[in-house]
Design a protein around this motif. Structure first.
Motif, mmCIF file in Angstrom:
data_model
loop_
_atom_site.group_PDB
_atom_site.id
_atom_site.type_symbol
_atom_site.label_atom_id
_atom_site.label_comp_id
_atom_site.label_asym_id
_atom_site.label_seq_id
_atom_site.Cartn_x
_atom_site.Cartn_y
_atom_site.Cartn_z
ATOM 1 N N UNK A 185 6.125 3.579 4.640
ATOM 2 C CA UNK A 185 5.483 2.495 5.379
ATOM 3 C C UNK A 185 4.066 2.214 4.877
ATOM 4 N N UNK A 186 3.407 3.226 4.365
ATOM 5 C CA UNK A 186 2.090 2.995 3.768
ATOM 6 C C UNK A 186 2.233 2.056 2.573
ATOM 7 N N UNK A 187 3.223 2.299 1.707
ATOM 8 C CA UNK A 187 3.471 1.412 0.574
ATOM 9 C C UNK A 187 3.902 0.031 1.018
ATOM 10 N N UNK A 188 4.780 -0.008 2.019
ATOM 11 C CA UNK A 188 5.270 -1.282 2.537
ATOM 12 C C UNK A 188 4.111 -2.137 3.052
ATOM 13 N N UNK A 189 3.300 -1.571 3.933
ATOM 14 C CA UNK A 189 2.233 -2.352 4.548
ATOM 15 C C UNK A 189 1.094 -2.664 3.576
ATOM 16 N N UNK A 190 0.822 -1.767 2.648
ATOM 17 C CA UNK A 190 -0.211 -2.047 1.648
ATOM 18 C C UNK A 190 0.153 -3.296 0.850
ATOM 19 N N UNK A 191 1.414 -3.444 0.517
ATOM 20 C CA UNK A 191 1.878 -4.603 -0.239
ATOM 21 C C UNK A 191 2.076 -5.813 0.672
ATOM 22 N N UNK A 192 2.573 -5.580 1.875
ATOM 23 C CA UNK A 192 2.939 -6.683 2.767
ATOM 24 C C UNK A 192 1.720 -7.437 3.302
ATOM 25 N N UNK A 193 0.588 -6.775 3.438
ATOM 26 C CA UNK A 193 -0.595 -7.455 3.968
ATOM 27 C C UNK A 193 -1.247 -8.359 2.929
ATOM 28 N N UNK A 194 -0.809 -8.260 1.688
ATOM 29 C CA UNK A 194 -1.371 -9.071 0.619
ATOM 30 C C UNK A 194 -0.560 -10.355 0.499
ATOM 31 N N UNK A 195 -1.062 -11.442 1.056
ATOM 32 C CA UNK A 195 -0.346 -12.717 1.054
ATOM 33 C C UNK A 195 -0.204 -13.271 -0.361
ATOM 34 N N UNK A 196 -1.039 -12.799 -1.276
ATOM 35 C CA UNK A 196 -0.928 -13.217 -2.668
ATOM 36 C C UNK A 196 0.397 -12.805 -3.286
ATOM 37 N N UNK A 197 0.996 -11.731 -2.761
ATOM 38 C CA UNK A 197 2.294 -11.290 -3.260
ATOM 39 C C UNK A 197 3.354 -12.343 -2.944
ATOM 40 N N UNK A 198 3.314 -12.892 -1.732
ATOM 41 C CA UNK A 198 4.253 -13.968 -1.381
ATOM 42 C C UNK A 198 4.033 -15.169 -2.293
ATOM 43 N N UNK A 199 2.777 -15.521 -2.533
ATOM 44 C CA UNK A 199 2.476 -16.624 -3.444
ATOM 45 C C UNK A 199 3.005 -16.366 -4.844
ATOM 46 N N UNK A 200 2.895 -15.139 -5.299
ATOM 47 C CA UNK A 200 3.411 -14.779 -6.618
ATOM 48 C C UNK A 200 4.914 -14.997 -6.689
ATOM 49 N N UNK A 201 5.648 -14.488 -5.686
ATOM 50 C CA UNK A 201 7.101 -14.642 -5.704
ATOM 51 C C UNK A 201 7.517 -16.103 -5.563
ATOM 52 N N UNK B 31 7.968 12.885 -5.779
ATOM 53 C CA UNK B 31 8.793 12.350 -4.681
ATOM 54 C C UNK B 31 7.973 11.496 -3.729
ATOM 55 N N UNK B 32 6.797 11.967 -3.374
ATOM 56 C CA UNK B 32 5.946 11.218 -2.457
ATOM 57 C C UNK B 32 5.559 9.874 -3.063
ATOM 58 N N UNK B 33 5.206 9.868 -4.339
ATOM 59 C CA UNK B 33 4.830 8.623 -5.005
ATOM 60 C C UNK B 33 6.023 7.682 -5.121
ATOM 61 N N UNK B 34 7.200 8.228 -5.386
ATOM 62 C CA UNK B 34 8.396 7.395 -5.482
ATOM 63 C C UNK B 34 8.719 6.745 -4.141
ATOM 64 N N UNK B 35 8.612 7.485 -3.061
ATOM 65 C CA UNK B 35 8.866 6.933 -1.732
ATOM 66 C C UNK B 35 7.829 5.861 -1.408
ATOM 67 N N UNK B 36 6.574 6.117 -1.738
ATOM 68 C CA UNK B 36 5.521 5.113 -1.557
ATOM 69 C C UNK B 36 5.873 3.843 -2.325
ATOM 70 N N UNK B 37 6.314 4.009 -3.575
ATOM 71 C CA UNK B 37 6.676 2.875 -4.423
ATOM 72 C C UNK B 37 7.885 2.122 -3.868
ATOM 73 N N UNK B 38 8.832 2.841 -3.299
ATOM 74 C CA UNK B 38 9.995 2.190 -2.686
ATOM 75 C C UNK B 38 9.571 1.328 -1.497
ATOM 76 N N UNK B 39 8.538 1.745 -0.786
ATOM 77 C CA UNK B 39 7.988 0.910 0.292
ATOM 78 C C UNK B 39 7.433 -0.390 -0.252
ATOM 79 N N UNK B 40 6.749 -0.319 -1.393
ATOM 80 C CA UNK B 40 6.221 -1.522 -2.036
ATOM 81 C C UNK B 40 7.375 -2.431 -2.460
ATOM 82 N N UNK B 41 8.402 -1.858 -3.062
ATOM 83 C CA UNK B 41 9.548 -2.651 -3.523
ATOM 84 C C UNK B 41 10.262 -3.294 -2.336
ATOM 85 N N UNK B 42 10.382 -2.557 -1.240
ATOM 86 C CA UNK B 42 11.040 -3.126 -0.059
ATOM 87 C C UNK B 42 10.269 -4.333 0.476
ATOM 88 N N UNK B 43 8.950 -4.245 0.494
ATOM 89 C CA UNK B 43 8.168 -5.401 0.954
ATOM 90 C C UNK B 43 8.312 -6.562 -0.031
#
Length: 175
Positions: free
Chosen positions: A120-136, A37-49
Protein backbone atom coordinates in the motif's frame (compact mmCIF):
# COMPACT_ATOMS: atom_id res chain seq x y z
CA UNK A 1 0.89 -6.93 -34.96
CA UNK A 2 1.07 -8.16 -31.38
CA UNK A 3 4.83 -8.67 -31.58
CA UNK A 4 5.21 -5.12 -32.89
CA UNK A 5 3.08 -3.84 -29.98
CA UNK A 6 5.26 -5.75 -27.50
CA UNK A 7 8.48 -4.44 -29.05
CA UNK A 8 7.05 -0.90 -28.95
CA UNK A 9 6.37 -1.36 -25.23
CA UNK A 10 9.96 -2.24 -24.28
CA UNK A 11 11.35 1.34 -24.38
CA UNK A 12 8.36 2.58 -22.36
CA UNK A 13 9.01 -0.04 -19.69
CA UNK A 14 12.66 1.01 -19.59
CA UNK A 15 11.71 4.68 -19.39
CA UNK A 16 9.33 4.03 -16.51
CA UNK A 17 11.87 1.94 -14.62
CA UNK A 18 14.50 4.64 -14.77
CA UNK A 19 12.29 7.71 -14.41
CA UNK A 20 13.63 9.61 -11.45
CA UNK A 21 10.95 10.35 -8.93
CA UNK A 22 9.81 9.44 -5.44
CA UNK A 23 9.07 5.83 -6.40
CA UNK A 24 12.55 5.38 -7.85
CA UNK A 25 14.29 6.48 -4.67
CA UNK A 26 11.93 4.74 -2.25
CA UNK A 27 12.28 1.51 -4.24
CA UNK A 28 16.06 1.67 -4.01
CA UNK A 29 15.89 2.57 -0.33
CA UNK A 30 13.46 -0.26 0.39
CA UNK A 31 15.63 -2.78 -1.45
CA UNK A 32 18.72 -1.71 0.49
CA UNK A 33 17.12 -1.49 3.93
CA UNK A 34 14.49 -4.23 3.77
CA UNK A 35 15.61 -6.61 1.05
CA UNK A 36 14.45 -8.00 -2.27
CA UNK A 37 11.01 -9.30 -1.26
CA UNK A 38 10.02 -6.09 0.48
CA UNK A 39 11.12 -4.00 -2.51
CA UNK A 40 9.30 -6.30 -4.93
CA UNK A 41 6.06 -6.02 -2.95
CA UNK A 42 6.48 -2.24 -2.82
CA UNK A 43 7.00 -2.25 -6.60
CA UNK A 44 3.91 -4.41 -7.13
CA UNK A 45 1.92 -1.72 -5.29
CA UNK A 46 3.22 0.84 -7.79
CA UNK A 47 2.31 -1.43 -10.72
CA UNK A 48 -1.17 -2.02 -9.31
CA UNK A 49 -1.81 1.72 -9.11
CA UNK A 50 -0.55 2.00 -12.70
CA UNK A 51 -3.10 -0.62 -13.75
CA UNK A 52 -5.88 1.41 -12.15
CA UNK A 53 -4.64 4.59 -13.84
CA UNK A 54 -4.45 2.80 -17.21
CA UNK A 55 -8.04 1.60 -16.82
CA UNK A 56 -9.22 5.09 -15.90
CA UNK A 57 -7.31 6.63 -18.79
CA UNK A 58 -8.56 4.03 -21.27
CA UNK A 59 -12.19 4.30 -20.22
CA UNK A 60 -12.17 8.10 -20.29
CA UNK A 61 -10.32 8.51 -23.56
CA UNK A 62 -11.81 5.63 -25.56
CA UNK A 63 -14.94 7.51 -26.66
CA UNK A 64 -12.99 10.66 -27.42
CA UNK A 65 -10.49 8.76 -29.53
CA UNK A 66 -13.22 6.92 -31.43
CA UNK A 67 -14.48 10.32 -32.58
CA UNK A 68 -11.01 11.69 -33.35
CA UNK A 69 -9.13 8.62 -34.59
CA UNK A 70 -9.05 9.72 -38.25
CA UNK A 71 -7.91 13.26 -37.40
CA UNK A 72 -4.17 13.68 -38.12
CA UNK A 73 -3.89 16.67 -35.79
CA UNK A 74 -4.37 14.21 -32.93
CA UNK A 75 -0.89 12.84 -33.59
CA UNK A 76 0.58 16.34 -33.55
CA UNK A 77 -1.21 17.16 -30.30
CA UNK A 78 -0.09 13.83 -28.80
CA UNK A 79 3.49 14.58 -29.84
CA UNK A 80 3.35 18.04 -28.31
CA UNK A 81 1.94 16.60 -25.09
CA UNK A 82 4.68 13.95 -24.98
CA UNK A 83 7.38 16.55 -25.66
CA UNK A 84 5.98 18.83 -22.94
CA UNK A 85 5.80 15.96 -20.48
CA UNK A 86 9.38 14.98 -21.27
CA UNK A 87 10.68 18.53 -20.85
CA UNK A 88 8.82 19.05 -17.58
CA UNK A 89 10.04 15.69 -16.27
CA UNK A 90 13.60 16.56 -17.26
CA UNK A 91 13.44 19.95 -15.53
CA UNK A 92 11.90 18.48 -12.39
CA UNK A 93 14.41 15.62 -12.40
CA UNK A 94 17.22 17.70 -11.01
CA UNK A 95 14.98 19.41 -8.47
CA UNK A 96 13.60 16.08 -7.18
CA UNK A 97 17.08 14.54 -7.06
CA UNK A 98 18.39 17.41 -4.94
CA UNK A 99 15.37 17.24 -2.62
CA UNK A 100 15.77 13.49 -2.21
CA UNK A 101 19.42 13.89 -1.26
CA UNK A 102 18.50 16.46 1.37
CA UNK A 103 15.92 14.19 2.99
CA UNK A 104 17.40 11.92 5.59
CA UNK A 105 16.57 8.24 5.56
CA UNK A 106 12.80 7.98 5.86
CA UNK A 107 11.88 5.77 8.75
CA UNK A 108 8.45 4.71 7.52
CA UNK A 109 7.82 2.54 10.57
CA UNK A 110 6.77 -0.33 8.30
CA UNK A 111 8.45 -3.53 9.47
CA UNK A 112 10.50 -5.46 6.93
CA UNK A 113 8.01 -8.35 6.79
CA UNK A 114 4.82 -6.22 6.63
CA UNK A 115 4.27 -6.87 2.95
CA UNK A 116 0.72 -5.51 2.91
CA UNK A 117 1.93 -2.22 4.36
CA UNK A 118 4.73 -2.02 1.80
CA UNK A 119 2.30 -2.84 -1.03
CA UNK A 120 0.00 0.00 0.00
CA UNK A 121 2.94 2.34 0.51
CA UNK A 122 3.93 1.74 -3.13
CA UNK A 123 0.33 1.98 -4.29
CA UNK A 124 -0.38 5.29 -2.57
CA UNK A 125 3.00 6.82 -3.38
CA UNK A 126 2.23 6.32 -7.07
CA UNK A 127 -1.53 6.93 -6.87
CA UNK A 128 -1.27 10.40 -5.31
CA UNK A 129 0.77 11.58 -8.29
CA UNK A 130 -1.83 12.82 -10.79
CA UNK A 131 0.96 13.18 -13.35
CA UNK A 132 0.96 9.39 -13.63
CA UNK A 133 -2.64 9.47 -14.89
CA UNK A 134 -1.65 12.19 -17.35
CA UNK A 135 1.24 10.05 -18.55
CA UNK A 136 -0.99 7.04 -19.20
CA UNK A 137 -3.59 9.20 -20.93
CA UNK A 138 -0.85 10.61 -23.16
CA UNK A 139 0.27 7.09 -24.09
CA UNK A 140 -3.31 6.03 -24.91
CA UNK A 141 -3.97 9.17 -26.95
CA UNK A 142 -0.74 8.65 -28.87
CA UNK A 143 -0.76 4.87 -29.38
CA UNK A 144 -4.50 4.06 -29.24
CA UNK A 145 -5.26 5.29 -32.77
CA UNK A 146 -2.17 3.51 -34.12
CA UNK A 147 -3.63 0.30 -32.69
CA UNK A 148 -7.06 1.13 -34.13
CA UNK A 149 -8.38 1.25 -30.56
CA UNK A 150 -8.39 -2.55 -30.63
CA UNK A 151 -8.89 -3.59 -27.03
CA UNK A 152 -6.78 -6.74 -27.27
CA UNK A 153 -3.86 -4.90 -28.88
CA UNK A 154 -4.03 -2.11 -26.31
CA UNK A 155 -4.23 -4.65 -23.48
CA UNK A 156 -1.18 -6.50 -24.77
CA UNK A 157 0.70 -3.22 -25.27
CA UNK A 158 0.07 -1.98 -21.72
CA UNK A 159 0.62 -5.41 -20.17
CA UNK A 160 3.98 -5.53 -21.98
CA UNK A 161 4.91 -2.05 -20.74
CA UNK A 162 4.15 -3.05 -17.16
CA UNK A 163 5.89 -6.42 -17.52
CA UNK A 164 9.08 -4.86 -18.87
CA UNK A 165 8.85 -2.12 -16.24
CA UNK A 166 8.68 -4.81 -13.55
CA UNK A 167 11.55 -6.79 -15.10
CA UNK A 168 13.76 -3.68 -15.24
CA UNK A 169 12.79 -2.80 -11.67
CA UNK A 170 13.70 -6.31 -10.48
CA UNK A 171 17.09 -5.73 -12.09
CA UNK A 172 17.41 -2.44 -10.17
CA UNK A 173 16.43 -4.13 -6.94
CA UNK A 174 18.97 -6.89 -7.42
CA UNK A 175 21.73 -4.44 -8.27
Amino acid sequence: MHLHDILTAIPWGLLLAFSIGPGFFVLLETSILKGFRAALVFDLGIVFSDIIFILIAYLTTNQLLEQLKDNPTLFVIGGIIMLSYGLISFILLKRNFIKQQEIEIDDDNIPKKNYLGLFFKGFFLNFINIGVLGFWMMIIITYGPQMEMNTSRITIFFAAILLFYLIFDIGKILL
